[in-house]
Design a protein around this motif. Sequence first.
Motif, PDB file in Angstrom:
ATOM      1  N   VAL A 248      24.545   7.413  -6.402  1.00 32.93           N
ATOM      2  CA  VAL A 248      25.643   7.245  -5.454  1.00 32.93           C
ATOM      3  C   VAL A 248      25.271   6.091  -4.545  1.00 32.93           C
ATOM      4  O   VAL A 248      24.224   6.112  -3.900  1.00 32.93           O
ATOM      5  CB  VAL A 248      25.875   8.528  -4.628  1.00 32.93           C
ATOM      6  N   LYS A 249      26.100   5.074  -4.542  1.00 33.40           N
ATOM      7  CA  LYS A 249      25.826   3.881  -3.742  1.00 33.40           C
ATOM      8  C   LYS A 249      26.841   3.855  -2.601  1.00 33.40           C
ATOM      9  O   LYS A 249      28.050   3.749  -2.834  1.00 33.40           O
ATOM     10  CB  LYS A 249      25.985   2.649  -4.648  1.00 33.40           C
ATOM     11  N   VAL A 250      26.355   4.002  -1.386  1.00 38.54           N
ATOM     12  CA  VAL A 250      27.230   3.936  -0.210  1.00 38.54           C
ATOM     13  C   VAL A 250      27.166   2.519   0.334  1.00 38.54           C
ATOM     14  O   VAL A 250      26.085   2.032   0.663  1.00 38.54           O
ATOM     15  CB  VAL A 250      26.782   4.948   0.868  1.00 38.54           C
ATOM     16  N   VAL A 251      28.306   1.839   0.372  1.00 40.65           N
ATOM     17  CA  VAL A 251      28.323   0.422   0.772  1.00 40.65           C
ATOM     18  C   VAL A 251      29.140   0.265   2.055  1.00 40.65           C
ATOM     19  O   VAL A 251      29.860   1.171   2.469  1.00 40.65           O
ATOM     20  CB  VAL A 251      28.916  -0.466  -0.346  1.00 40.65           C
ATOM     21  N   GLU A 252      29.011  -0.914   2.679  1.00 42.38           N
ATOM     22  CA  GLU A 252      29.819  -1.226   3.857  1.00 42.38           C
ATOM     23  C   GLU A 252      31.299  -1.174   3.469  1.00 42.38           C
ATOM     24  O   GLU A 252      31.669  -1.608   2.376  1.00 42.38           O
ATOM     25  CB  GLU A 252      29.482  -2.635   4.368  1.00 42.38           C
ATOM     26  N   PRO A 253      32.158  -0.704   4.376  1.00 44.13           N
ATOM     27  CA  PRO A 253      33.591  -0.633   4.049  1.00 44.13           C
ATOM     28  C   PRO A 253      34.152  -1.982   3.599  1.00 44.13           C
ATOM     29  O   PRO A 253      35.000  -2.045   2.700  1.00 44.13           O
ATOM     30  CB  PRO A 253      34.224  -0.178   5.363  1.00 44.13           C
TER      31      PRO A 253
ATOM     32  N   ILE B 181      28.267   5.869  -8.774  1.00 43.05           N
ATOM     33  CA  ILE B 181      29.452   6.138  -7.957  1.00 43.05           C
ATOM     34  C   ILE B 181      29.353   5.299  -6.699  1.00 43.05           C
ATOM     35  O   ILE B 181      28.324   5.306  -6.020  1.00 43.05           O
ATOM     36  CB  ILE B 181      29.510   7.642  -7.623  1.00 43.05           C
ATOM     37  N   VAL B 182      30.407   4.566  -6.396  1.00 39.21           N
ATOM     38  CA  VAL B 182      30.363   3.696  -5.220  1.00 39.21           C
ATOM     39  C   VAL B 182      31.405   4.191  -4.216  1.00 39.21           C
ATOM     40  O   VAL B 182      32.549   4.463  -4.575  1.00 39.21           O
ATOM     41  CB  VAL B 182      30.568   2.210  -5.618  1.00 39.21           C
ATOM     42  N   VAL B 183      30.961   4.375  -2.955  1.00 40.53           N
ATOM     43  CA  VAL B 183      31.861   4.836  -1.896  1.00 40.53           C
ATOM     44  C   VAL B 183      31.574   4.044  -0.627  1.00 40.53           C
ATOM     45  O   VAL B 183      30.467   3.553  -0.429  1.00 40.53           O
ATOM     46  CB  VAL B 183      31.682   6.340  -1.594  1.00 40.53           C
ATOM     47  N   PRO B 184      32.574   3.909   0.248  1.00 44.13           N
ATOM     48  CA  PRO B 184      32.349   3.198   1.513  1.00 44.13           C
ATOM     49  C   PRO B 184      31.741   4.113   2.565  1.00 44.13           C
ATOM     50  O   PRO B 184      31.990   5.320   2.559  1.00 44.13           O
ATOM     51  CB  PRO B 184      33.761   2.768   1.921  1.00 44.13           C
ATOM     52  N   ALA B 185      30.947   3.553   3.474  1.00 44.53           N
ATOM     53  CA  ALA B 185      30.400   4.327   4.587  1.00 44.53           C
ATOM     54  C   ALA B 185      31.490   4.530   5.634  1.00 44.53           C
ATOM     55  O   ALA B 185      32.441   3.754   5.730  1.00 44.53           O
ATOM     56  CB  ALA B 185      29.212   3.590   5.187  1.00 44.53           C
ATOM     57  N   GLY B 186      31.365   5.598   6.407  1.00 40.90           N
ATOM     58  CA  GLY B 186      32.262   5.830   7.534  1.00 40.90           C
ATOM     59  C   GLY B 186      33.705   6.082   7.159  1.00 40.90           C
ATOM     60  O   GLY B 186      34.608   5.845   7.965  1.00 40.90           O
ATOM     61  N   THR B 187      33.930   6.507   5.940  1.00 40.61           N
ATOM     62  CA  THR B 187      35.294   6.731   5.463  1.00 40.61           C
ATOM     63  C   THR B 187      35.361   8.136   4.865  1.00 40.61           C
ATOM     64  O   THR B 187      34.429   8.531   4.178  1.00 40.61           O
ATOM     65  CB  THR B 187      35.637   5.695   4.361  1.00 40.61           C
ATOM     66  N   PRO B 188      36.440   8.881   5.127  1.00 40.62           N
ATOM     67  CA  PRO B 188      36.536  10.207   4.503  1.00 40.62           C
ATOM     68  C   PRO B 188      36.581  10.097   2.978  1.00 40.62           C
ATOM     69  O   PRO B 188      37.354   9.296   2.435  1.00 40.62           O
ATOM     70  CB  PRO B 188      37.852  10.769   5.044  1.00 40.62           C
ATOM     71  N   VAL B 189      35.725  10.840   2.322  1.00 35.75           N
ATOM     72  CA  VAL B 189      35.643  10.817   0.861  1.00 35.75           C
ATOM     73  C   VAL B 189      35.878  12.230   0.336  1.00 35.75           C
ATOM     74  O   VAL B 189      35.299  13.180   0.845  1.00 35.75           O
ATOM     75  CB  VAL B 189      34.263  10.313   0.387  1.00 35.75           C
ATOM     76  N   THR B 190      36.740  12.343  -0.665  1.00 37.16           N
ATOM     77  CA  THR B 190      36.970  13.628  -1.319  1.00 37.16           C
ATOM     78  C   THR B 190      36.423  13.560  -2.729  1.00 37.16           C
ATOM     79  O   THR B 190      36.824  12.687  -3.504  1.00 37.16           O
ATOM     80  CB  THR B 190      38.472  13.960  -1.381  1.00 37.16           C
ATOM     81  N   PHE B 191      35.493  14.424  -3.052  1.00 42.10           N
ATOM     82  CA  PHE B 191      34.964  14.476  -4.420  1.00 42.10           C
ATOM     83  C   PHE B 191      35.758  15.507  -5.219  1.00 42.10           C
ATOM     84  O   PHE B 191      36.053  16.596  -4.724  1.00 42.10           O
ATOM     85  CB  PHE B 191      33.487  14.881  -4.406  1.00 42.10           C
TER      86      PHE B 191
ATOM     87  N   PHE C 235      30.154   9.620   4.580  1.00 38.39           N
ATOM     88  CA  PHE C 235      28.783   9.095   4.626  1.00 38.39           C
ATOM     89  C   PHE C 235      28.652   8.232   5.879  1.00 38.39           C
ATOM     90  O   PHE C 235      29.468   7.343   6.090  1.00 38.39           O
ATOM     91  CB  PHE C 235      28.493   8.260   3.372  1.00 38.39           C
ATOM     92  N   ASP C 236      27.617   8.506   6.678  1.00 35.95           N
ATOM     93  CA  ASP C 236      27.570   7.779   7.957  1.00 35.95           C
ATOM     94  C   ASP C 236      26.980   6.391   7.839  1.00 35.95           C
ATOM     95  O   ASP C 236      27.258   5.542   8.674  1.00 35.95           O
ATOM     96  CB  ASP C 236      26.873   8.608   9.051  1.00 35.95           C
ATOM     97  N   LYS C 237      26.130   6.126   6.832  1.00 33.27           N
ATOM     98  CA  LYS C 237      25.589   4.760   6.748  1.00 33.27           C
ATOM     99  C   LYS C 237      25.391   4.365   5.285  1.00 33.27           C
ATOM    100  O   LYS C 237      25.252   5.229   4.421  1.00 33.27           O
ATOM    101  CB  LYS C 237      24.280   4.656   7.519  1.00 33.27           C
ATOM    102  N   PRO C 238      25.365   3.044   5.031  1.00 26.57           N
ATOM    103  CA  PRO C 238      25.167   2.587   3.655  1.00 26.57           C
ATOM    104  C   PRO C 238      23.790   2.983   3.140  1.00 26.57           C
ATOM    105  O   PRO C 238      22.856   3.169   3.924  1.00 26.57           O
ATOM    106  CB  PRO C 238      25.278   1.062   3.754  1.00 26.57           C
ATOM    107  N   GLY C 239      23.675   3.131   1.843  1.00 26.79           N
ATOM    108  CA  GLY C 239      22.388   3.480   1.248  1.00 26.79           C
ATOM    109  C   GLY C 239      22.567   3.965  -0.176  1.00 26.79           C
ATOM    110  O   GLY C 239      23.696   4.150  -0.637  1.00 26.79           O
TER     111      GLY C 239
END
Lengths: 262, 188
Positions: free
Chosen positions: B166-171, B97-107, B141-145
């Motif tokens: 879950v991969k949190v990436v830069e926006p 699952i890939v999501v951007p950091a610092g962005t509201p995410v709804t699962f 998510f506050d930071k990528p990781g």
Amino acid sequence: MTHLRKPWWRDRIVGGSLATLAMLLLLSGVVGFVWLPSAQNDARFKGILDAICGAAGIPRGWLADAVPPLPTPRHVSTVVLTPDTLSHDAPGSIGRGGTLALKCTMCHGLRGVSTSETPSLAGQQSASIYKQLRDYQTGARSSAVMEPLVKDLSDQDLKDLAMFYGSLPREPARDLGNAPDIVAFGSPTRNIAACGSCHGGMTSKLGAPWLDAQPRAYLRTQLLAFSHGTRRNDTSAQMRNVAANMTPQEIEQAVEYYGSGR
Amino acid sequence: MPQPASESPSHSDVAARAERRWAIVMLGIIALLVAMVVFTGLHWAMMPPSRVETVDPATLQLSGEFTEANLGSAVEPDGSVTVRIVGQQYSFTPQCIVVPAGTPVTFRVTSADVIHGLMIMGTNINSMIEPGFISTFKTTFDKPGDHQMPCHEFCGTGHQAMWANVKVVEPSAFTQLADHARRLTCDL
């Protein structure tokens, strides 16, 4: 005795306690059903009625303004399998299925035991047979041989065939004690559940076929098709997820273990 | 006629005082418990979400938001991201699952068969996944990781093999991905 003649609810202590309890109840209700739900960052908890309904767990849609779902491509399995899908069949289903199965004997054997590279169907899970037949019919699974054969069959015909093959005696399942790791344990650190946890041996799952004594070539072709994503009729990628993580050695070990003696 | 000892006014006064003290102590305990609920609810977000929403687990694949084509991360008009996941014996789809950091995410997660669970390690995201219900939860998510996301509710003999990434990436990286597909995953 004068203080006992007063009705109990007018007693100072009893009445006072009851009044306090009622206030506590009201206060806790406001805290639990209005205050705390309203503090959530969710538009649907705002307003007294919304907050109360949300906290009370009234079912409703929680994502109103999302982008609409993407359309479903044509080649996706549309079979709905529940434990009841094949259990309410009309009497005579197996007999009718046996008659229809005369068309299948050329490849799948006279009594469902194949002598070629086609799968054996004797004793197979009826739900699995039904699902694959339906998928051939809708094009979710492709086969130049099977598609024309099932094209004109009714849904009841497919169910009868599934019931017939499910009723035939199955080859005895093998002892998991001799199974390779991939079959008996899977590889949990690589997201691979044991084959035996769905395909028999340990437990079975609705729609997952027995694999014992199937032709090796068939097993290999299907596992590779799942892992390459060329076969896509497994609902929500259930089997593709597993096969994609298997190494070629693991695929070969599973094929060797389940493959028939031929 | 002498009164029985228990009915003498001084004794009933004693009983009344004792009862009042007990009542005050009890009230105090209840008030403390409610105050704890309020504190944890407001400051630790420990309030159960109670977002009850039903769905037919047998027909997820046919229509609606849990069809195979619609799973993964979708970008909403307001810039937030909605992630849809199906749990089933014994994997999550999508598996990465890939999501951007610092962005509201709804699962939005549901199960196709039995009760599963989901927790994203290193975060406080933790939910049961029940067939027939959609679990909705929101986070940022506050930071990528990279995080692992195991199933934490025993779901059968293959349970220990059920997890996803879950991969949190830069926006900016997410936006680039979103230019190429309408539903994003990092599946291989």
